[in-house]
Design a protein around this motif. Structure first.
Motif, PDB file in Angstrom:
ATOM      1  N   UNK A 149       0.835  -1.204   0.000  1.00 60.36           N
ATOM      2  CA  UNK A 149       0.000   0.000   0.000  1.00 60.36           C
ATOM      3  C   UNK A 149       0.874   1.260   0.000  1.00 60.36           C
ATOM      4  N   UNK A 150       1.926   1.219   0.806  1.00 62.41           N
ATOM      5  CA  UNK A 150       2.841   2.359   0.834  1.00 62.41           C
ATOM      6  C   UNK A 150       3.527   2.566  -0.502  1.00 62.41           C
ATOM      7  N   UNK A 151       3.874   1.466  -1.174  1.00 58.55           N
ATOM      8  CA  UNK A 151       4.522   1.561  -2.482  1.00 58.55           C
ATOM      9  C   UNK A 151       3.571   2.151  -3.516  1.00 58.55           C
ATOM     10  N   UNK A 152       2.312   1.717  -3.492  1.00 58.54           N
ATOM     11  CA  UNK A 152       1.318   2.248  -4.440  1.00 58.54           C
ATOM     12  C   UNK A 152       1.142   3.750  -4.246  1.00 58.54           C
ATOM     13  N   UNK A 153       1.116   4.172  -2.989  1.00 61.67           N
ATOM     14  CA  UNK A 153       0.945   5.606  -2.711  1.00 61.67           C
ATOM     15  C   UNK A 153       2.180   6.413  -3.069  1.00 61.67           C
ATOM     16  N   UNK A 154       3.365   5.835  -2.846  1.00 61.07           N
ATOM     17  CA  UNK A 154       4.598   6.595  -3.051  1.00 61.07           C
ATOM     18  C   UNK A 154       5.041   6.619  -4.509  1.00 61.07           C
ATOM     19  N   UNK A 500       4.697   2.747   5.715  1.00 59.52           N
ATOM     20  CA  UNK A 500       4.144   1.415   5.496  1.00 59.52           C
ATOM     21  C   UNK A 500       5.028   0.317   6.057  1.00 59.52           C
ATOM     22  N   UNK A 501       6.341   0.459   5.887  1.00 64.00           N
ATOM     23  CA  UNK A 501       7.279  -0.540   6.409  1.00 64.00           C
ATOM     24  C   UNK A 501       7.227  -0.577   7.938  1.00 64.00           C
ATOM     25  N   UNK A 502       7.226   0.619   8.562  1.00 64.71           N
ATOM     26  CA  UNK A 502       7.174   0.692  10.022  1.00 64.71           C
ATOM     27  C   UNK A 502       5.901   0.056  10.554  1.00 64.71           C
ATOM     28  N   UNK A 503       4.776   0.352   9.929  1.00 63.52           N
ATOM     29  CA  UNK A 503       3.509  -0.205  10.395  1.00 63.52           C
ATOM     30  C   UNK A 503       3.449  -1.711  10.188  1.00 63.52           C
ATOM     31  N   UNK A 504       4.050  -2.188   9.102  1.00 66.02           N
ATOM     32  CA  UNK A 504       4.036  -3.625   8.835  1.00 66.02           C
ATOM     33  C   UNK A 504       4.918  -4.383   9.809  1.00 66.02           C
ATOM     34  N   UNK A 505       6.019  -3.774  10.240  1.00 66.47           N
ATOM     35  CA  UNK A 505       6.978  -4.470  11.113  1.00 66.47           C
ATOM     36  C   UNK A 505       6.733  -4.216  12.596  1.00 66.47           C
ATOM     37  N   UNK A 506       6.225  -3.028  12.957  1.00 68.38           N
ATOM     38  CA  UNK A 506       6.064  -2.696  14.373  1.00 68.38           C
ATOM     39  C   UNK A 506       4.635  -2.324  14.769  1.00 68.38           C
ATOM     40  N   UNK A 507       3.796  -1.970  13.794  1.00 69.01           N
ATOM     41  CA  UNK A 507       2.420  -1.488  14.054  1.00 69.01           C
ATOM     42  C   UNK A 507       2.415  -0.265  14.969  1.00 69.01           C
ATOM     43  N   UNK A 508       3.496   0.523  14.957  1.00 69.62           N
ATOM     44  CA  UNK A 508       3.653   1.635  15.891  1.00 69.62           C
ATOM     45  C   UNK A 508       3.431   2.981  15.196  1.00 69.62           C
ATOM     46  N   UNK A 509       2.283   3.574  15.423  1.00 72.65           N
ATOM     47  CA  UNK A 509       2.046   4.923  14.947  1.00 72.65           C
ATOM     48  C   UNK A 509       2.865   5.933  15.755  1.00 72.65           C
TER      49      UNK A 509
END
Length: 536
Positions: A149-154, A500-509
């Motif tokens: 999703x992050x790749x599609x947006x970026x 997207x990577x951070x959310x996928x690996x840590x789920x930390x907003x």
């Protein structure tokens, strides 16, 4: 100037040249191209830009175009011509080369152009935000991961970055109206084609989004050029503020309209409807807009007199000379000064930092409300509306306030630094607070993000107006904006992807908010220490 030069003065009538600075006008003849140069001596003539242009188009204006110059308010070197001078050909640049760069007050036509520019910035945001809303049902249908999703947006932003400098150069040396028209046409077609691309495969979807970003890159550089041409210098902060507030208005429209469209037309209808809006804008833009104020001779492609057309259609085009002419035009851009300037670096850094947070907000706000508060597509979108409504007001208001202070004699550099510091430090503090207060109710989170987005919009009076400050020649405005925007778009794209990577690996907003705040603080410090509002 050349061995084959003759003084044009002798061919003109007695009252043709009236100039306290003793203008010496020389007509030189070359093999294929007649070129014209006006040399002005003396220090009384301020703000005169002398450009030596070779004209290679087949549409050479002939000598009678000098008559038109006597009626042009931007030309003070030729105040009266009673009869057309008896010379063979005068190049298209002959009048503009001695024009004084003064911008008349905005008239009704100018306000119409600014309204249309406001609408196109709204269209930019509308088309860009469509994906951040549609990615929720698309992700569920195609089983996209967070990083995908992050790749599609970026990828849109990467295309945007690739198109910025070419778009800026095109806006400098070509008709900005025409360039913007082609850009809207192409990105609207790409928007309509998005569903087909998505159903084909992820690679085609990425290519489609990249192309859309490439086409949309023409928008803001050409907007900068139009504001420089139509708005007096002491009103450009408010002019830019009002026009660029369309970006926030477009965000609001997208977040409000998109859920309804999704409910009635599926997610593919969202892209098709927004693409058609671009064609509606073109239907207004093409017949109503023009590149320059009505008094400028640059708007006239053919002038008719009682003796008939004054455009010579019989001169052949020299293709080799066209290439040389383009090289000459590129040579007019002061590349060395641009890349050595600490002011340009300060603008680029501030823009990059601002984009880092902006792109994350545009791409991920609906996802944040969906994940943190388990809201559906409609509620997630509507929760993202308020920050952009307030941001539109703050952006316009900051431009108005900046111009008021400027008109009262406050130092321009100080105004820019205060506005830009506010636009970065306040959002940084807000995001840090949001990262600590993890148990906020949805309305409280909306309030925090509203403060962050709204205060960031004050950048219109900061780096957003800085390109206008440092640019001597308004024609270079789009190029300068593009040069400072390219790294900014890359930074924003990186922010979207790594979120997207951070959310996928840590789920930390919380990690996302703290990282963005740190980058904001750095940008504020760099701009405040390096920027000076002086011409290159």
């Amino acid at each position: 100037i050349t061995n084959d030069s003759t003084r044009l003065n002798s061919a003109l009538t007695e009252n043709a040249i009236q100039d306290t600075c003793t203008a010496i006008i020389v007509l030189s003849f070359s093999t294929h191209v007649n070129s014209y140069k006006a040399i002005h001596q003396g220090s009384n003539w301020k703000n005169t830009k002398i450009i030596h242009q070779h004209v290679t188009s087949s549409k050479f204006p002939d000598k009678n175009r000098l008559f038109l110059a006597s009626r042009d308010v931007d030309v003070s070197s030729i105040s009266k011509i009673t009869t057309a001078p008896d010379v063979s050909i005068v190049s298209k640049g002959s009048i503009k080369e001695s024009a004084v760069q003064t911008i008349p007050p905005v008239d009704n036509k100018g306000y119409l152009v600014l309204v249309l520019l406001f609408l196109v910035t709204a269209l930019c945001a509308l088309d860009r935000v469509a994906m951040s809303v549609a990615i929720l049902p698309m992700g569920a249908e195609f089983q996209y991961s967070e990083s995908t999703r992050g790749l599609i947006s970026s990828i849109f932003s990467l295309g945007y970055m690739a198109g910025l400098v070419p778009s800026g150069l095109l806006g400098t040396f070509s008709s900005p109206k025409r360039i913007l028209s082609y850009g809207v046409l192409l990105w609207s077609l790409a928007q309509i084609a998005t569903p087909f691309a998505a159903y084909t495969n992820i690679q085609v979807l990425l290519a489609s989004r990249f192309f859309m970003g490439l086409a949309e890159a023409v928008a803001i550089p050409t907007v900068q050029t139009f504001v420089a041409r139509w708005v007096p210098e002491n009103q450009r902060s408010i002019g830019l503020g009002l026009v660029l507030s369309g970006l926030q208005v477009g965000n609001v429209c997208a977040y409000i309209a998109s859920p309804t469209i999704l409910d009635n037309f599926h997610w593919d209808g969202l892209f098709e409807i927004y693409g058609l809006v671009g064609f509606l804008w073109l239907a207004l833009w093409i017949p109503l807009a023009q590149d320059n104020p009505s008094s400028s001779i640059e708007n006239l492609t053919e002038i008719s007199t009682s003796e008939g057309s004054i455009v010579n259609e019989d001169i052949p085009v020299d293709k080799e000379q066209i290439v040389e002419d383009m090289k000459g035009k590129l040579g007019l851009v002061p590349w060395g000064e641009i890349f050595k300037s600490k002011e340009i670096r300060a603008i680029a850094v501030a823009h990059a930092v601002q984009n880092f947070g902006l792109y994350i907000n545009l791409a991920w706000l609906p996802t944040y409300f969906s994940q943190r508060y388990n809201l559906g597509v409609t509620d997630s979108s509507l929760s993202s509306v308020l920050p952009w409504i307030v941001a539109a007001v703050v952006g316009s208001g900051s431009g108005l306030i900046a111009d008021k202070f400027l008109q009262q004699g406050v130092d321009k550099t100080l105004i820019r630094k205060v506005a830009q510091t506010f636009a970065l430090v306040v959002p940084a503090c807000t995001l840090l607070s949001l990262s600590v207060a993890t148990d906020l109710a949805p309305n409280d989170a909306i309030a925090f993000l509203t403060v962050a987005c709204a205060s960031a919009a004050a950048c219109v009076a900061g780096f957003g107006s800085s390109v206008q400050d440092v640019c001597k020649d308004y024609k270079l405005t789009s190029t300068l904006y593009a040069v400072t925007s390219a790294p900014a778009v890359l930074c924003g794209s990186a922010g979207v992807y790594f979120t997207g990577v951070i959310l996928e690996t840590t789920s930390s907003w919380e990690l996302v908010f703290r990282g963005t705040a740190a980058i904001y603080f750095f940008g504020a410090a760099y701009y405040a220490s390096q920027y000076e509002a002086k011409k290159l």
